[in-house]
Design an enzyme around this catalytic site. Structure first.
Site, PDB file in Angstrom:
ATOM      1  N   PRO A  43      34.037  43.268  47.697  1.00 44.84           N
ATOM      2  CA  PRO A  43      35.221  43.527  48.294  1.00 44.84           C
ATOM      3  C   PRO A  43      35.959  44.232  47.931  1.00 44.84           C
ATOM      4  CG  PRO A  43      35.587  41.553  47.402  1.00 44.84           C
ATOM      5  CD  PRO A  43      34.348  41.483  46.554  1.00 44.84           C
ATOM      6  N   ASP A  75      37.991  45.845  42.336  1.00 41.79           N
ATOM      7  CA  ASP A  75      36.940  44.608  42.794  1.00 41.79           C
ATOM      8  C   ASP A  75      38.391  43.242  43.884  1.00 41.79           C
ATOM      9  OD1 ASP A  75      36.528  41.943  43.757  1.00 41.79           O
ATOM     10  OD2 ASP A  75      34.547  42.339  41.773  1.00 41.79           O
ATOM     11  N   HIS A  76      38.140  43.467  44.720  1.00 37.79           N
ATOM     12  CA  HIS A  76      39.612  42.625  45.377  1.00 37.79           C
ATOM     13  C   HIS A  76      39.382  41.215  44.439  1.00 37.79           C
ATOM     14  CE1 HIS A  76      43.120  42.350  47.547  1.00 37.79           C
ATOM     15  NE2 HIS A  76      42.972  43.017  48.534  1.00 37.79           N
ATOM     16  N   ARG A  77      38.571  41.035  44.441  1.00 39.04           N
ATOM     17  CA  ARG A  77      38.838  39.419  43.588  1.00 39.04           C
ATOM     18  C   ARG A  77      39.317  39.170  42.307  1.00 39.04           C
ATOM     19  NH1 ARG A  77      32.298  39.194  43.748  1.00 39.04           N
ATOM     20  NH2 ARG A  77      32.473  40.753  42.668  1.00 39.04           N
ATOM     21  N   ALA A  78      39.457  40.586  41.497  1.00 43.29           N
ATOM     22  CA  ALA A  78      39.777  40.603  40.501  1.00 43.29           C
ATOM     23  C   ALA A  78      41.417  40.770  40.753  1.00 43.29           C
ATOM     24  CB  ALA A  78      39.416  40.817  39.718  1.00 43.29           C
TER      25      ALA A  78
END
Length: 424
Positions: free
Chosen positions: A224, A396-399
């Site tokens: 994402p 990276d929207h996860r991090a």
């Protein structure tokens, strides 16, 4: 006792290699450590060395052939040793390409029966024309050069037409012969249409291009990604460059060198951006190993400047230039293009105003740098001009959350617009 020569994993990400050229002939005496062949990996051209002393009794894979890691390429043993048991069942299994659907049948392809798309099949199955007596590489080279393979005499076993026969024919063809590729550089092969009417050209994938396709297909879909774009004033960077150039050639740096140093320094202050996504955890790095995207004729490769945040600007500049040179010449070692914690891609020299780059997993971000341009701006209440640069970070929207990425971009602005902070 016979020793097998196999396609080794010459880089950490290598799954398949292409045997560019054999350095030893059958019957040659070899010692452990001698170079047997040059192999094109997914990143560079590497040397395949002998793992035993003896005689190269058999070469099983012709030059120009791609084979998966573990494929038997040849056999080393004592002179006169019987190796029939080793070579009896040699086949080259079809390479499994993650980008393509699996084949309907999983039967292996025998090397000596490989079908060549360049030339039509023989007119009658019982015939044995020159086409059937030529090696796959010879047929391909003949097709590329437009040679009639039926007019070429073979010097291989049983009159087989092999690579040196094609080269001999080309050497006698005068000015019409194609230019030879530089030593160690893979020859680019173009598969032409059957009619050879110039309507299309099929370019076989190099190992590096296959890896690019595989790696980037793992990124943009599953990750994402969001993008942050900012414009930075380069006026003081230009002043810094002029001042450093006046100190002598040893202190000359490019705008890209200053930007690399600024990114590395900012990353050292933001380990949450200088991070890897590992599935069940986020690894934040204290050391900045900066990947630097370099365009080559065969595709993109990302050499790494290790501990970039600790290097003086002139040293970083010298290392960046050397890595770029080695990348373009396909001479990078595996340890020089693996281990990056964050990457930078600069297309400004191509006149690109702004673009978004694809994250190279497991990294969590990449910075895309556009071209610097003169713009009219308000300076102290009056119109003036400034050199402005537009950059975009893929996150990276996860991090990396939006605010985290924005704070990093603010720090980067401070470094770029006050570049004396980078000189120490």
């Amino acid at each position: 006792m016979a020793t097998k020569v196999t396609m080794e994993a010459l880089s950490p990400t290598m799954e398949e290699g292409r045997l560019v050229t054999w350095s030893k002939n059958e019957g040659d005496v070899v010692k452990s450590g001698d170079v047997l062949a040059e192999v094109e990996t997914d990143k560079a051209i590497m040397e395949l060395v002998a793992r035993a002393d003896g005689v190269l009794l058999k070469r099983l894979v012709p030059e120009g052939t791609a084979a998966p890691v573990g494929t038997l390429l040849g056999v080393i043993g004592a002179a006169g040793e019987d190796i029939s048991a080793v070579t009896a069942s040699v086949v080259l299994s079809e390479a499994k390409d993650p980008l393509l659907p699996p084949p309907v049948a999983s039967a292996p392809v025998v090397l000596s029966e490989a079908k060549d798309p360049l030339l039509p099949p023989p007119s009658a199955p019982g015939d044995t024309p020159a086409f059937n007596r030529a090696s796959p590489l010879a047929r391909r080279l003949a097709g590329d050069a437009g040679l009639d393979i039926r007019a070429i005499a073979g010097s291989g076993p049983g009159g087989r037409i092999i690579k040196r026969d094609i080269e001999a024919a080309l050497s006698g063809a005068g000015a019409s012969s194609p230019a030879a590729s530089p030593v160690g550089e893979p020859q680019k092969q173009v598969l032409r249409s059957a009619q050879d009417d110039g309507g299309f050209r099929d370019i076989p994938l190099t190992q590096i291009r296959k890896t690019i396709a595989k790696r980037l297909s793992e990124s943009l879909g599953p990750i994402p990604t969001f993008f942050l774009t900012a414009e930075y004033d380069l006026s003081k960077v230009m002043e810094l460059r002029r001042a450093m150039a006046e100190l002598g050639d040893d202190f000359k740096v490019s705008v890209n060198d200053v930007l690399l140093k600024a990114v590395a320094t900012a990353l050292a202050q933001h380990p949450e951006v200088n991070s890897h996504w590992l599935g069940d955890r986020i690894r934040q790095h204290d050391r900045v190993h900066l990947g630097m995207a370099v365009a080559t004729d065969d595709g993109l490769i990302v050499p790494v400047i290790f501990d970039a945040h600790l290097k003086r600007m002139k040293d970083l500049s010298r290392e960046a230039k050397e890595l770029a040179r080695k990348a373009r010449e396909r001479k990078l070692k595996p340890e020089e293009y693996t281990g990056s914690t964050f990457s930078v891609s600069n297309l400004g020299m191509f006149g690109i105003d702004q673009f978004t780059a694809i994250i190279n997993p497991p990294e969590c971000g990449i910075l895309a740098i556009g071209t610097a341009s003169e713009q009219v701006v308000m300076v102290d209440g009056a119109l003036g001009t400034r050199t402005v640069l537009r950059v975009t970070m893929s996150c990276d929207h996860r991090a990396i959350d939006g605010a985290v990425g924005a704070r990093f971009m603010q720090t980067l602005r401070r470094m770029i617009e006050n570049p004396l902070m980078l000189v120490y």
